[in-house]
Write an enzyme that holds these catalytic residues in place. Structure first.
Site, PDB file in Angstrom:
ATOM      1  N   LYS A  56      49.409  41.538  44.490  1.00  0.00           N
ATOM      2  CA  LYS A  56      48.740  41.695  43.295  1.00  0.00           C
ATOM      3  C   LYS A  56      49.077  40.298  42.427  1.00  0.00           C
ATOM      4  CE  LYS A  56      46.038  45.179  43.311  1.00  0.00           C
ATOM      5  NZ  LYS A  56      46.300  45.854  44.707  1.00  0.00           N
ATOM      6  N   LYS A  97      38.230  46.089  57.618  1.00  0.00           N
ATOM      7  CA  LYS A  97      37.496  47.379  57.321  1.00  0.00           C
ATOM      8  C   LYS A  97      36.665  47.024  56.281  1.00  0.00           C
ATOM      9  CE  LYS A  97      41.358  49.413  54.417  1.00  0.00           C
ATOM     10  NZ  LYS A  97      42.299  50.355  54.178  1.00  0.00           N
ATOM     11  N   LYS A 131      35.316  46.378  49.386  1.00  0.00           N
ATOM     12  CA  LYS A 131      34.706  45.476  48.307  1.00  0.00           C
ATOM     13  C   LYS A 131      34.816  43.825  48.797  1.00  0.00           C
ATOM     14  CE  LYS A 131      33.181  45.720  44.510  1.00  0.00           C
ATOM     15  NZ  LYS A 131      32.691  46.542  43.226  1.00  0.00           N
TER      16      LYS A 131
END
Ligand code: TRP
Length: 329
Positions: free
Chosen positions: A118, A198, A201
């Site tokens: 992050k 996979k 978004k």
């Protein structure tokens, strides 16, 4: 409603960053549907976690409501499970998070792969909430003393933090929390239609639960394809991914037909996509119908969330009383 019996408790949550897509549906939500029949389940929309990364203040609340509707549309049944919005119990979750934070090393949190990712993703948004993410997540779980947490593999480091916190608390203040275990539901892996990995978004287009047939067709139209022909059916790549979708939504036999076609006449992707779009839509149609019902009955949804909150608050308050007392507060 007798839901608080001796059944094992399950807690899980999804963040309100994006609408769940068919990958989340097959991978996680379908698992929740099975669990609600067997366990004492609390399923949450964890909006306090959403604000640790950049987000839009105007869309957050509508997004939370949309996800509640997605849950209900998918078949989470308020007669069988409890649905909550995390921020409806903000005082409780945040209070326990604070206590848990006082018994845990900062350096352990800084070392977590999720935190590092992050930080790299949002270098201008490295905030305390982000560091605290796993602490709040542990509080979400431990406040309900839930031993089982259905969750994806990527969350394993966070689950380890929750277990360590439970152990540490128990050893410092006396046995209080069970060590929560991840629960692998027999979820399906749904590949991206646009390349590696996979469906997500970040990996290109996603099909969400409210997409119309036309929207599904438009997304599939953009899905990557190859020549549709070759000596061996490939293990990875566009053909493999599209046929995996066929397998998931049209069954094994149809998928096998395509695998043979690939080696013989070749796959006609336009036809495959048209047929697949219909099949995906067929799976989503009943979800959309149920969802529309709840969308048209907002008072009923409010009642479901009120019930969830009341149920959750009773458990959370009891845990907090015990924790405060054990910590000498
Ligand atoms: N971190 C989880 C995710 O991104 C979401 C989450 C927050 C969660 N609190 C939780 C999941 C508690 C399970 C239990 O998927």
């Amino acid at each position: 409603m007798n839901m608080s019996s001796s059944r094992k408790r399950v807690f899980s949550g999804i963040r309100a960053n994006a609408r769940p897509h068919i990958g989340n549906y097959l991978g996680a939500i379908k698992g929740m549907l099975e669990l609600q029949d067997k366990f004492d389940c609390i399923f949450a929309v964890v909006d306090l976690h959403t604000i640790t990364t950049p987000y839009d203040t105007k869309t957050l609340r509508p997004m939370v409501k949309d996800i509640v509707l997605d849950y209900l549309g998918s078949g989470l049944d308020p007669k069988k499970c409890h649905i909550i919005i995390q921020s409806d119990l903000r005082a409780e979750h945040l209070e326990l998070a604070y206590y848990l934070g006082t018994i845990y090393q900062v350096s352990r949190l800084e070392d977590l792969p999720t935190y590092k990712e992050k930080k790299a993703q949002h270098p201008d948004y490295v905030n305390m909430g982000l560091l605290y993410y796993p602490v709040l997540m542990a509080a979400d779980i431990l406040i309900y003393k839930a031993p089982l947490v259905p969750i994806g593999q990527d969350q394993e480091p966070h689950m380890e933090v929750a277990r360590e916190m439970a152990r540490k608390f128990n050893s410092m203040f006396g046995q209080t929390f069970p060590e929560p275990q991840s629960y692998k539901t027999p979820g399906q892996y749904v590949p991206s239609l646009f390349g590696e990995g996979k469906m997500s978004k970040t990996n290109g287009g996603t099909i969400i639960l409210t997409d119309t047939l036309e929207e599904i067709k438009a997304i599939l139209a953009k899905a990557v394809t190859d020549d549709g022909k070759g000596e061996r059916f490939p293990e990875a790549g566009p053909a493999a991914n599209l046929v995996t979708f066929v397998e998931l939504f049209q069954g094994h036999d149809r998928a096998q037909q395509y695998r043979s076609e690939y080696k013989e006449s070749g796959i006609k992707y336009q036809e495959l996509k048209a047929e697949l779009a219909e099949a995906i839509y067929k799976e989503l149609a009943p979800i959309q119908e149920r969802r529309k019902y709840f969308e048209a009955h907002p008072a009923e949804v409010e009642t479901i969330l009120e019930e969830g909150k009341t149920y959750a608050k009773t458990i959370a308050d009891e845990t907090l009383r015990e924790v405060r007392s054990k910590m000498g507060l």
